[in-house]
Write an enzyme that holds these catalytic residues in place. Structure first.
Site, PDB file in Angstrom:
ATOM      1  N   SER A 188       1.451  -7.524  -0.958  1.00  0.00           N
ATOM      2  CA  SER A 188       1.972  -8.403   0.022  1.00  0.00           C
ATOM      3  C   SER A 188       1.493  -9.706   0.416  1.00  0.00           C
ATOM      4  O   SER A 188       1.651 -10.498   1.017  1.00  0.00           O
ATOM      5  CB  SER A 188       2.697  -7.750   1.193  1.00  0.00           C
ATOM      6  OG  SER A 188       1.632  -7.746   2.160  1.00  0.00           O
ATOM      7  N   THR A 201       1.623  -4.211   4.222  1.00  0.00           N
ATOM      8  CA  THR A 201       1.306  -4.664   5.718  1.00  0.00           C
ATOM      9  C   THR A 201       0.799  -5.854   6.091  1.00  0.00           C
ATOM     10  O   THR A 201       0.843  -6.385   7.107  1.00  0.00           O
ATOM     11  CB  THR A 201       0.637  -3.488   6.490  1.00  0.00           C
ATOM     12  OG1 THR A 201      -0.685  -3.608   5.713  1.00  0.00           O
ATOM     13  CG2 THR A 201       0.994  -1.924   6.304  1.00  0.00           C
ATOM     14  N   ASP A 202       0.218  -6.572   5.025  1.00  0.00           N
ATOM     15  CA  ASP A 202      -0.431  -7.575   5.206  1.00  0.00           C
ATOM     16  C   ASP A 202       0.302  -8.829   5.664  1.00  0.00           C
ATOM     17  O   ASP A 202      -0.133  -9.826   6.453  1.00  0.00           O
ATOM     18  CB  ASP A 202      -1.344  -8.048   4.111  1.00  0.00           C
ATOM     19  CG  ASP A 202      -2.809  -7.247   4.048  1.00  0.00           C
ATOM     20  OD1 ASP A 202      -3.151  -6.517   4.923  1.00  0.00           O
ATOM     21  OD2 ASP A 202      -3.455  -7.137   3.020  1.00  0.00           O
ATOM     22  N   THR A 214       0.721  -1.105  -0.130  1.00  0.00           N
ATOM     23  CA  THR A 214      -0.106  -0.158   0.154  1.00  0.00           C
ATOM     24  C   THR A 214       0.923   1.338   0.092  1.00  0.00           C
ATOM     25  O   THR A 214       0.442   2.262  -0.424  1.00  0.00           O
ATOM     26  CB  THR A 214      -1.109  -0.058   1.166  1.00  0.00           C
ATOM     27  OG1 THR A 214      -2.001  -0.901   1.132  1.00  0.00           O
ATOM     28  CG2 THR A 214      -1.750   1.208   1.440  1.00  0.00           C
TER      29      THR A 214
HETATM   30  C1  SIN Z   1      -0.241  -5.287   1.304  1.00  0.00           C
HETATM   31  O1  SIN Z   1       0.116  -6.014   2.308  1.00  0.00           O
HETATM   32  O2  SIN Z   1       0.631  -5.279   0.132  1.00  0.00           O
HETATM   33  C2  SIN Z   1      -1.653  -4.535   0.891  1.00  0.00           C
HETATM   34  C3  SIN Z   1      -1.931  -3.798   1.879  1.00  0.00           C
HETATM   35  C4  SIN Z   1      -1.120  -2.975   2.944  1.00  0.00           C
HETATM   36  O3  SIN Z   1      -0.025  -2.731   2.612  1.00  0.00           O
HETATM   37  O4  SIN Z   1      -1.502  -2.458   3.971  1.00  0.00           O
END
Ligand code: SIN
Length: 317
Positions: free
Chosen positions: A66, A99-100, A20
């Site tokens: 991710s 973050t995922d 993100t």
């Molecule tokens: C991801 O994990 O690539 C998408 C969601 C995020 O980064 O919050």
């Protein structure tokens, strides 16, 4: 107390993997209907005026959401980190990430990398186009940590705090303050580019990559969840299909539904390795393995899956 300008000399290499933090939406008010992994890492860094003039290099290792992370990409990422950390002029490495699965990548890197220069992961809960974009500040904080005198290990700079990579857990799906590390708490806070540190830097475990297949063909390890009404049929199907390891996302402090235990007993008898990890959001299993089922302590089920995979690959320590 160190000054706001405390830093060590040397280049910080920023490795981009997507997420993100590199995401874009059609509208600045849209924080859910965006596409992750759209902007290159050089573009992200170039857009942050506070980073101008610092000795930074960028490299795009991947460009993914991710949720689609793979062991092969972890291998590639760890390899690139090793290459850059070994360069005499490099102070530390920053990794931009989604973050995922940040808690998984952070744990993996903590386990395999050797102790030494800091590896600072960072991310964002809002896309780069958002009115609330948190990526630029997180990126500045990550660079500040990578240049901080004495910094080391795999850590995560996010939301004004520094977390140990081995302890990180994503605890919220939407809030900007999306991470925690259970009772351990943050290693440090970042205030105006200055670090206020509570605990020592965590040394990496240094297992290395030698025993990990480069193509990411890890042994098959699945996560099964203990819940109301759980039974053994899913486990039996997995065992029949050749699963090598099972992580049980347990209720509470490591408890497993009686209906699932019978299936797990049969799985264990046929040579499948079983590891418990709590499905609770804020911390892991406390109190050891008195009931005979090994547990992964404070690890999340997703991190425990990595741990069990590493053990099955013979990479332990
Ligand atoms: C991801 O994990 O690539 C998408 C969601 C995020 O980064 O919050």
């Amino acid at each position: 107390m160190a000054s706001i300008h405390a830093h060590i000399d040397g280049t910080v290499v920023i490795l981009g993997t997507g997420g993100t933090v590199a995401g874009t939406a059609a509208a600045a008010a849209d924080n859910v209907g965006y596409s992750a992994a759209q902007l290159g890492v050089a573009q992200l860094v170039g857009a942050v005026r506070a980073l101008a003039g610092l000795p930074l290099e960028t490299e795009q290792v991947a460009q993914i959401d991710s949720k689609d992370m793979t062991p092969a990409l972890w291998h590639e990422l760890a390899t690139r980190i090793d290459v850059h950390r070994a360069r005499p002029g490099v102070a530390g490495v920053v990794v931009t990430h989604g973050t995922d699965t940040l808690e998984e990548t952070a744990y993996f890197l903590h386990r395999v990398l050797s102790p030494g220069k800091p590896v600072v992961l960072t991310a964002a809960m809002r896309p780069a186009t958002s009115l609330q974009a948190d990526g630029p500040q997180n990126l500045c904080d990550a660079v500040a940590v990578a240049r901080w005198p004495g910094a080391g290990g795999v850590v995560v700079a996010f939301g004004g705090r520094v977390w140990a990579g081995s302890e990180l857990r994503k605890v919220h799906s939407y809030r900007i303050d999306a991470f925690g590390s259970g009772d351990a708490g943050a290693l440090a806070v970042l205030e105006e580019g200055r670090l206020r540190q509570f605990r020592p830097w965590p040394p990496c475990d240094g297992l290395g990559l030698a025993q990990l297949p480069k193509d990411g063909t890890w042994p098959w390890v699945e996560v099964v969840t203990s819940h109301a009404g759980a039974g053994g049929r899913g486990v039996e199907a997995l065992v029949g299909a050749g699963v090598r390891g099972l992580v049980v996302a347990t209720t509470g402090n490591g408890t497993i539904h009686a209906g699932l235990i019978a299936g797990l007993e049969r799985a264990r008898a046929s040579g499948v390795h079983v590891l418990r990890a709590s499905r609770c959001a804020f911390d892991g299993i406390v109190g050891g393995t008195a009931d005979g089922w090994p547990d992964a302590g404070g690890l999340t089920p997703a991190q425990a899956r990595i741990e069990l995979s590493l053990r099955l690959l013979g990479a332990t320590g």
